[in-house]
Design an enzyme around this catalytic site. Structure first.
Site: not given
Ligand SMILES: NC(=O)c1ccc[n+]([C@@H]2O[C@H](COP(=O)([O-])OP(=O)(O)OC[C@H]3O[C@@H](n4cnc5c(N)ncnc54)[C@H](OP(=O)(O)O)[C@@H]3O)[C@@H](O)[C@H]2O)c1
Length: 288
Positions: A13, A37-38, A61-63, A102, A126, A130
């Site tokens: 995203l 690092d958040i 997020a940790y996803t 989420t 998870y 959240k």
């Molecule tokens: N995917 C879904 O279907 C879904 C559904 C509902 C809600 N959401 C929410 O939507 C949002 C985006 O999801 P996404 O699927 O785009 O996630 P994603 O592709 O897994 O990306 C996660 C991001 O978080 C960063 N991150 C992880 N640990 C971190 C830390 N300790 N400090 C700083 N940055 C950190 C990662 O950075 P690095 O690259 O440096 O690790 C990456 O940029 C999240 O809040 C998730 O909960 C997702």
């Protein structure tokens, strides 16, 4: 020019949000786990203070939903403590925090779409982390918007659409669950909506649901993917989620009611089937 600190800028995203905001002439600074690092409060404080943004958008997020069942400490650190650290930094710089959350905060037992104030009861680690992150933000005293979404897919990440397309290249049959209902949501559509939210912002502290329109099961979604991306040699077979036996339980009903954001911001995203066609056009897979 509004200044936006984007946490999670390297995620599925986050990449689309960064591109859309830059295109809309916001001044965006990218943050990821390498430069902030958040989970570490001092790094968040330093990073955010140095930029002094108007908005912080948290796409970090940790996803990994199944791994989160065993990686509880890490999951909580990123999704709960990380959200709290960003909220505290937002207070010290007077920034407004837009936090992405989420559908997995709900248990899926409701028979109709979930509204923002419905009872929360996450089924997995998870979802629990959240939910704790949301609560940490609400209790922090920061200015915030929480946007819950679900079923995300986009060009820059592992997601259901890309998985089905990869499997379809090597398999004649793919089994997909038909007893979990969701609204697939295209990350680009959500990114444009976030930009619109900032432009129409009224500074109130609120939680909103925001997905593409309509709803479906993962099974029906897979059938549509096969159709739109012209992989019809592969057959999609319906199965029940019990058969999959994944480490993390998923809600049966993950459908979010989007009426509140429509009422307050006049924002409503296109139907998920139209969004899928747009995604197909954007990534060009149908040409193969
Ligand atoms: N995917 C879904 O279907 C879904 C559904 C509902 C809600 N959401 C929410 O939507 C949002 C985006 O999801 P996404 O699927 O785009 O996630 P994603 O592709 O897994 O990306 C996660 C991001 O978080 C960063 N991150 C992880 N640990 C971190 C830390 N300790 N400090 C700083 N940055 C950190 C990662 O950075 P690095 O690259 O440096 O690790 C990456 O940029 C999240 O809040 C998730 O909960 C997702």
């Amino acid at each position: 020019m509004l200044k936006i600190a984007l946490a999670g800028s390297t995620g599925m995203l986050g990449i689309d949000v960064g591109a859309v905001l830059k295109g809309a002439n916001f001044q965006v600074r990218n943050f990821n786990s390498k430069n902030m690092d958040i989970t570490v409060a001092s790094q968040v404080e330093t990073g955010i203070k140095a930029f002094n943004p108007d908005y912080i958008i948290n796409c970090a997020a940790y996803t990994r939903v199944d791994l989160a069942e065993t990686e509880k400490v890490k999951t909580d650190a990123v999704n709960n403590t990380g959200a709290k650290n960003l909220a505290e930094a937002a207070i010290s710089t007077g920034s407004r925090l837009i936090h992405i959350s989420t559908d997995y905060v709900f248990d899926g037992k409701k028979k109709t779409p979930y509204t923002e104030d419905d009872e929360k009861n996450p089924l997995n680690e998870y979802g629990l982390s959240k939910l704790k992150g949301e609560e940490a933000i609400k209790n922090s005293g920061a200015s915030y918007l929480i946007i819950r979404t679900g079923g995300l897919y986009g060009k820059n990440g592992n997601n259901f659409v890309n998985t089905i397309l990869k499997l379809a290249d090597s398999r004649k049959k793919i089994e997909v669950v038909n007893d979990q209902f969701i609204t697939p949501t295209y990350t680009k559509d959500l990114a444009y909506a976030l930009s619109e939210i900032i432009m129409k912002d009224n500074s109130k502290n609120e939680t909103y649901h925001l997905t593409n329109g309509g709803h479906t099961s993962w099974y029906e979604f897979a059938i549509e993917i096969i159709k739109v991306f012209k992989r019809t040699n592969t057959e999609i077979i319906p199965i029940s989620s019990d058969k999959l036996n994944r480490p993390a339980k998923r809600p049966h009903n993950s459908i979010l009611d989007n009426s509140k954001i429509k009422e307050d911001f006049s924002i409503s995203l296109r139907h998920w089937k139209d969004a899928l066609k747009k995604y197909c056009n954007d990534i060009g897979y149908f040409i193969r």
